[in-house]
Structures are given as C-alpha cells and as structure tokens.
Design a protein around this motif. Sequence first.
Motif, PDB file in Angstrom:
ATOM      1  N   SER A  39      18.886 -46.514 -17.349  1.00 38.75           N
ATOM      2  CA  SER A  39      20.054 -46.011 -18.079  1.00 38.75           C
ATOM      3  C   SER A  39      20.218 -44.517 -17.845  1.00 38.75           C
ATOM      4  CB  SER A  39      19.895 -46.278 -19.575  1.00 38.75           C
ATOM      5  OG  SER A  39      20.938 -45.675 -20.295  1.00 38.75           O
ATOM      6  N   GLN A  40      21.466 -44.104 -17.655  1.00 35.17           N
ATOM      7  CA  GLN A  40      21.754 -42.694 -17.383  1.00 35.17           C
ATOM      8  C   GLN A  40      22.273 -41.954 -18.610  1.00 35.17           C
ATOM      9  OE1 GLN A  40      20.897 -41.605 -14.177  1.00 35.17           O
ATOM     10  NE2 GLN A  40      20.060 -43.677 -14.299  1.00 35.17           N
ATOM     11  N   GLY A  41      22.324 -42.621 -19.758  1.00 36.29           N
ATOM     12  CA  GLY A  41      22.885 -41.989 -20.950  1.00 36.29           C
ATOM     13  C   GLY A  41      24.402 -42.106 -20.923  1.00 36.29           C
ATOM     14  N   LYS A  99      23.795 -41.353 -32.091  1.00 35.19           N
ATOM     15  CA  LYS A  99      23.771 -41.919 -33.448  1.00 35.19           C
ATOM     16  C   LYS A  99      23.922 -43.440 -33.381  1.00 35.19           C
ATOM     17  CE  LYS A  99      23.602 -41.644 -37.906  1.00 35.19           C
ATOM     18  NZ  LYS A  99      22.355 -41.308 -38.576  1.00 35.19           N
ATOM     19  N   GLY A 100      24.762 -43.940 -32.499  1.00 38.92           N
ATOM     20  CA  GLY A 100      24.917 -45.382 -32.318  1.00 38.92           C
ATOM     21  C   GLY A 100      23.627 -46.021 -31.831  1.00 38.92           C
ATOM     22  N   ALA A 101      22.938 -45.369 -30.897  1.00 38.19           N
ATOM     23  CA  ALA A 101      21.664 -45.884 -30.392  1.00 38.19           C
ATOM     24  C   ALA A 101      20.611 -45.885 -31.501  1.00 38.19           C
ATOM     25  CB  ALA A 101      21.182 -45.051 -29.203  1.00 38.19           C
ATOM     26  N   GLU A 102      20.616 -44.846 -32.314  1.00 33.07           N
ATOM     27  CA  GLU A 102      19.676 -44.763 -33.442  1.00 33.07           C
ATOM     28  C   GLU A 102      19.958 -45.878 -34.458  1.00 33.07           C
ATOM     29  OE1 GLU A 102      19.401 -41.808 -37.206  1.00 33.07           O
ATOM     30  OE2 GLU A 102      19.360 -40.824 -35.248  1.00 33.07           O
ATOM     31  N   THR A 103      21.221 -46.106 -34.748  1.00 34.03           N
ATOM     32  CA  THR A 103      21.600 -47.159 -35.691  1.00 34.03           C
ATOM     33  C   THR A 103      21.239 -48.528 -35.132  1.00 34.03           C
ATOM     34  OG1 THR A 103      23.381 -45.778 -36.538  1.00 34.03           O
ATOM     35  CG2 THR A 103      23.526 -48.134 -37.005  1.00 34.03           C
ATOM     36  N   TYR A 104      21.447 -48.735 -33.838  1.00 27.07           N
ATOM     37  CA  TYR A 104      21.054 -49.985 -33.188  1.00 27.07           C
ATOM     38  C   TYR A 104      19.563 -50.247 -33.400  1.00 27.07           C
ATOM     39  CZ  TYR A 104      19.665 -53.124 -29.407  1.00 27.07           C
ATOM     40  OH  TYR A 104      19.112 -54.141 -28.688  1.00 27.07           O
ATOM     41  N   ALA A 105      18.741 -49.224 -33.194  1.00 24.94           N
ATOM     42  CA  ALA A 105      17.289 -49.378 -33.359  1.00 24.94           C
ATOM     43  C   ALA A 105      16.938 -49.765 -34.795  1.00 24.94           C
ATOM     44  CB  ALA A 105      16.571 -48.092 -32.955  1.00 24.94           C
ATOM     45  N   VAL A 147      15.929 -52.697 -18.314  1.00 24.50           N
ATOM     46  CA  VAL A 147      16.656 -51.465 -18.004  1.00 24.50           C
ATOM     47  C   VAL A 147      15.782 -50.307 -18.461  1.00 24.50           C
ATOM     48  CG1 VAL A 147      18.692 -50.069 -18.514  1.00 24.50           C
ATOM     49  CG2 VAL A 147      18.917 -52.548 -18.252  1.00 24.50           C
ATOM     50  N   GLY A 148      15.354 -49.490 -17.518  1.00 31.15           N
ATOM     51  CA  GLY A 148      14.525 -48.336 -17.853  1.00 31.15           C
ATOM     52  C   GLY A 148      15.291 -47.347 -18.708  1.00 31.15           C
ATOM     53  N   ASN A 149      14.612 -46.721 -19.640  1.00 35.43           N
ATOM     54  CA  ASN A 149      15.206 -45.707 -20.525  1.00 35.43           C
ATOM     55  C   ASN A 149      16.396 -46.236 -21.308  1.00 35.43           C
ATOM     56  OD1 ASN A 149      13.383 -43.711 -19.551  1.00 35.43           O
ATOM     57  ND2 ASN A 149      14.698 -43.435 -17.774  1.00 35.43           N
ATOM     58  N   SER A 150      16.421 -47.536 -21.598  1.00 36.49           N
ATOM     59  CA  SER A 150      17.559 -48.118 -22.301  1.00 36.49           C
ATOM     60  C   SER A 150      17.714 -47.521 -23.695  1.00 36.49           C
ATOM     61  CB  SER A 150      17.399 -49.638 -22.429  1.00 36.49           C
ATOM     62  OG  SER A 150      18.487 -50.173 -23.166  1.00 36.49           O
ATOM     63  N   PHE A 151      18.938 -47.176 -24.041  1.00 37.17           N
ATOM     64  CA  PHE A 151      19.250 -46.711 -25.387  1.00 37.17           C
ATOM     65  C   PHE A 151      19.413 -47.904 -26.324  1.00 37.17           C
ATOM     66  CE2 PHE A 151      20.193 -43.107 -22.814  1.00 37.17           C
ATOM     67  CZ  PHE A 151      19.953 -42.007 -23.622  1.00 37.17           C
ATOM     68  N   PHE A 152      19.524 -49.110 -25.756  1.00 36.73           N
ATOM     69  CA  PHE A 152      19.715 -50.337 -26.524  1.00 36.73           C
ATOM     70  C   PHE A 152      18.744 -51.403 -26.013  1.00 36.73           C
ATOM     71  CE2 PHE A 152      23.553 -47.868 -26.261  1.00 36.73           C
ATOM     72  CZ  PHE A 152      23.859 -47.681 -27.597  1.00 36.73           C
ATOM     73  N   PRO A 153      17.454 -51.183 -26.210  1.00 36.16           N
ATOM     74  CA  PRO A 153      16.461 -52.092 -25.630  1.00 36.16           C
ATOM     75  C   PRO A 153      16.501 -53.482 -26.262  1.00 36.16           C
ATOM     76  CG  PRO A 153      15.398 -50.514 -27.083  1.00 36.16           C
ATOM     77  CD  PRO A 153      16.841 -50.100 -26.963  1.00 36.16           C
ATOM     78  N   THR A 154      16.211 -54.466 -25.440  1.00 34.69           N
ATOM     79  CA  THR A 154      16.078 -55.842 -25.897  1.00 34.69           C
ATOM     80  C   THR A 154      14.647 -56.278 -25.587  1.00 34.69           C
ATOM     81  OG1 THR A 154      16.730 -56.847 -23.800  1.00 34.69           O
ATOM     82  CG2 THR A 154      18.516 -56.301 -25.351  1.00 34.69           C
TER      83      THR A 154
END
Length: 129
Positions: A32-34, A73-79, A107-114
Amino acid sequence: MTFSFGRVATGQARHRDRFDLILESEVSNGSSQGLSRVRAYVDPFMSPIRKNPARVFIHESPRVTEAQELFLKGAETYALWQGDADRAWQHWTQRYINYFGPRTRSVGNSFFPTVVDRPATTDPLRDAA
C-alpha cells in the motif's frame, strides 16, 4: 475507503440524493502506498437519469492535509471496528452478487488489513519437532 451519504429525494420516496467520497490507496509491488487518489460523486436525483448523471471529481496524488487526516482517521476507525459484526455494512445485493469476494493476497503496509495480511501464528509443538 468510501464515505457515502444519502437522503430521500424530494418528492421521490424510492430515490436518493447521494454524495460519495472515496479515498484510495494504490497498491504497488504488493504494498500500500497510502492515500493516492480522492474521488467525489455528487448525485442529486434528477429524472431522466440518463440526462442527469452524477458529477465526478477526481484528485490524483492529494497532498491536502485534511484529506490525509481523514484517510488516517478512517484507517484508525477501521482497526477499532473491524471485529464488530454490528458495524459491518451489508447491502442486500451481496446475497446475490459477490463483486469482489474476500482479499486473497496479502498487501504490505495495508491501512485496512484483513486475515490474509496477518502473519500466521506459530505452533510451538510443531516448531520444536
């Protein structure tokens, strides 16, 4: 990540005025590139639809601080919400059409890991053998 807002269109109980804000993270070389692109769809319901399509706005490589902050903030909320089944959004069409299915590659460095992004736990009994 999509932020989607809608309301019943004036005088049209079956139709919606919509606004969708989509923040995208490009995946390059498996990582992921952000935040890499922002799209907005402004779609007030107007008939005939064919002559009144949604307006689309696209910003490639956004550097605006507010967009970056919203993405993080969306990535934080997802976590925080990821394991909460009551927060999982389901659309009725998912019962009939599986557009994407679950992610199958990490996906490396994913902001939305599964689950495919997390390393497998080790089995100490197997590792000792």
